[in-house]
Design a protein around this motif. Structure first.
Motif, mmCIF file in Angstrom:
data_model
loop_
_atom_site.group_PDB
_atom_site.id
_atom_site.type_symbol
_atom_site.label_atom_id
_atom_site.label_comp_id
_atom_site.label_asym_id
_atom_site.label_seq_id
_atom_site.Cartn_x
_atom_site.Cartn_y
_atom_site.Cartn_z
ATOM 1 N N ARG A 58 1.691 4.575 0.906
ATOM 2 C CA ARG A 58 1.556 5.771 2.133
ATOM 3 C C ARG A 58 1.611 6.773 1.070
ATOM 4 N NH1 ARG A 58 2.227 4.364 7.307
ATOM 5 N NH2 ARG A 58 2.052 6.270 8.948
ATOM 6 N N THR A 59 0.861 7.688 1.243
ATOM 7 C CA THR A 59 0.730 8.874 0.422
ATOM 8 C C THR A 59 1.546 9.827 1.502
ATOM 9 O OG1 THR A 59 -1.253 9.841 1.955
ATOM 10 C CG2 THR A 59 -1.523 9.056 -0.702
ATOM 11 N N HIS A 60 2.046 11.148 0.809
ATOM 12 C CA HIS A 60 2.515 11.626 1.984
ATOM 13 C C HIS A 60 1.534 13.361 2.282
ATOM 14 C CE1 HIS A 60 6.732 9.541 1.317
ATOM 15 N NE2 HIS A 60 5.928 9.651 0.868
ATOM 16 N N PRO A 61 2.093 14.236 3.643
ATOM 17 C CA PRO A 61 1.166 15.024 4.472
ATOM 18 C C PRO A 61 0.566 15.128 2.422
ATOM 19 C CG PRO A 61 2.212 14.155 6.131
ATOM 20 C CD PRO A 61 2.864 13.639 4.788
ATOM 21 N N GLY A 62 -0.854 15.770 1.946
ATOM 22 C CA GLY A 62 -1.139 16.946 0.716
ATOM 23 C C GLY A 62 -0.864 16.247 -0.480
ATOM 24 N N LEU A 63 -0.803 15.031 -0.498
ATOM 25 C CA LEU A 63 -0.515 14.293 -1.455
ATOM 26 C C LEU A 63 -2.018 14.264 -1.756
ATOM 27 C CD1 LEU A 63 1.244 13.174 -3.693
ATOM 28 C CD2 LEU A 63 1.372 11.177 -2.672
ATOM 29 N N LEU A 64 -2.429 13.197 -0.938
ATOM 30 C CA LEU A 64 -4.347 13.082 -1.442
ATOM 31 C C LEU A 64 -5.020 13.880 -1.731
ATOM 32 C CD1 LEU A 64 -5.780 10.499 -0.843
ATOM 33 C CD2 LEU A 64 -6.421 11.286 1.407
ATOM 34 N N ARG A 65 -4.959 15.172 -1.255
ATOM 35 C CA ARG A 65 -5.412 16.566 -2.149
ATOM 36 C C ARG A 65 -5.373 16.459 -3.250
ATOM 37 N NH1 ARG A 65 -4.741 22.083 1.594
ATOM 38 N NH2 ARG A 65 -4.969 21.532 3.518
ATOM 39 N N LEU A 83 -6.664 13.860 -5.329
ATOM 40 C CA LEU A 83 -8.683 14.368 -5.557
ATOM 41 C C LEU A 83 -8.274 15.334 -6.636
ATOM 42 C CD1 LEU A 83 -11.506 14.653 -4.424
ATOM 43 C CD2 LEU A 83 -10.245 16.120 -2.485
ATOM 44 N N ASP A 101 -15.441 6.779 -3.778
ATOM 45 C CA ASP A 101 -13.770 6.004 -3.760
ATOM 46 C C ASP A 101 -12.702 6.233 -5.254
ATOM 47 O OD1 ASP A 101 -15.975 4.280 -4.897
ATOM 48 O OD2 ASP A 101 -13.608 2.475 -4.897
ATOM 49 N N PHE A 105 -10.266 9.175 -5.066
ATOM 50 C CA PHE A 105 -9.439 8.879 -4.211
ATOM 51 C C PHE A 105 -8.497 8.093 -4.961
ATOM 52 C CE2 PHE A 105 -10.253 11.567 -1.012
ATOM 53 C CZ PHE A 105 -11.655 11.868 -1.128
ATOM 54 N N ARG A 106 -8.390 7.674 -5.948
ATOM 55 C CA ARG A 106 -7.605 6.192 -6.738
ATOM 56 C C ARG A 106 -6.437 7.333 -7.663
ATOM 57 N NH1 ARG A 106 -11.432 1.693 -8.923
ATOM 58 N NH2 ARG A 106 -12.453 1.124 -6.870
ATOM 59 N N MET A 162 0.590 -1.261 -0.242
ATOM 60 C CA MET A 162 -0.123 0.006 0.060
ATOM 61 C C MET A 162 1.151 1.036 0.316
ATOM 62 S SD MET A 162 -1.853 2.539 1.437
ATOM 63 C CE MET A 162 -0.876 2.694 3.031
#
Lengths: 76, 76
Positions: B3-10, B13, B69, B72-73, B1
């Protein structure tokens, strides 16, 4: 594509967060501590009471060791 | 899995929202209007500048007619 009714996504997220957290055998308190999130706030996330932000979703998913999209899938 | 680094998910998205919105052939302005979201705020979502909440994620996904969902992929 099932259209979610306003607020439904909070419940989907809450159910999934709880499920994955319990699968790791952690209490709410231990997990909240581990991801450095306020315990009361985290409890509200699992009750579907919080309008959780993407940064906190990321922190929770990282803490659970799962890909964030899994937190938004409805249980079959 | 991964791991996303902080801010990567933004950013994940933002990229997905833009991709699905463009696939519907809508401008940012038209889409923001359609889902009754402030145009400036919505522009910030697509630039990864907003710490978007789950209620707004739900509104965007419903407006795009997709399951949340998918937003977020990570693109393969």
């Amino acid at each position: 594509m099932k259209r979610t009714h306003p607020g439904l996504l909070r419940n989907i997220l809450a159910t999934n967060v709880r499920r994955f957290r319990m699968a790791r055998g952690l209490s709410q308190q231990d997990f909240a501590l581990e991801i450095e999130m306020d315990r009361t706030y985290y409890g509200g996330v699992e009750r579907g009471e919080r309008n959780v932000s993407v940064d906190n979703i990321e922190r929770i998913a990282n803490g659970l060791g799962i890909s964030p999209d899994l937190l938004f899938r409805e249980a079959d």
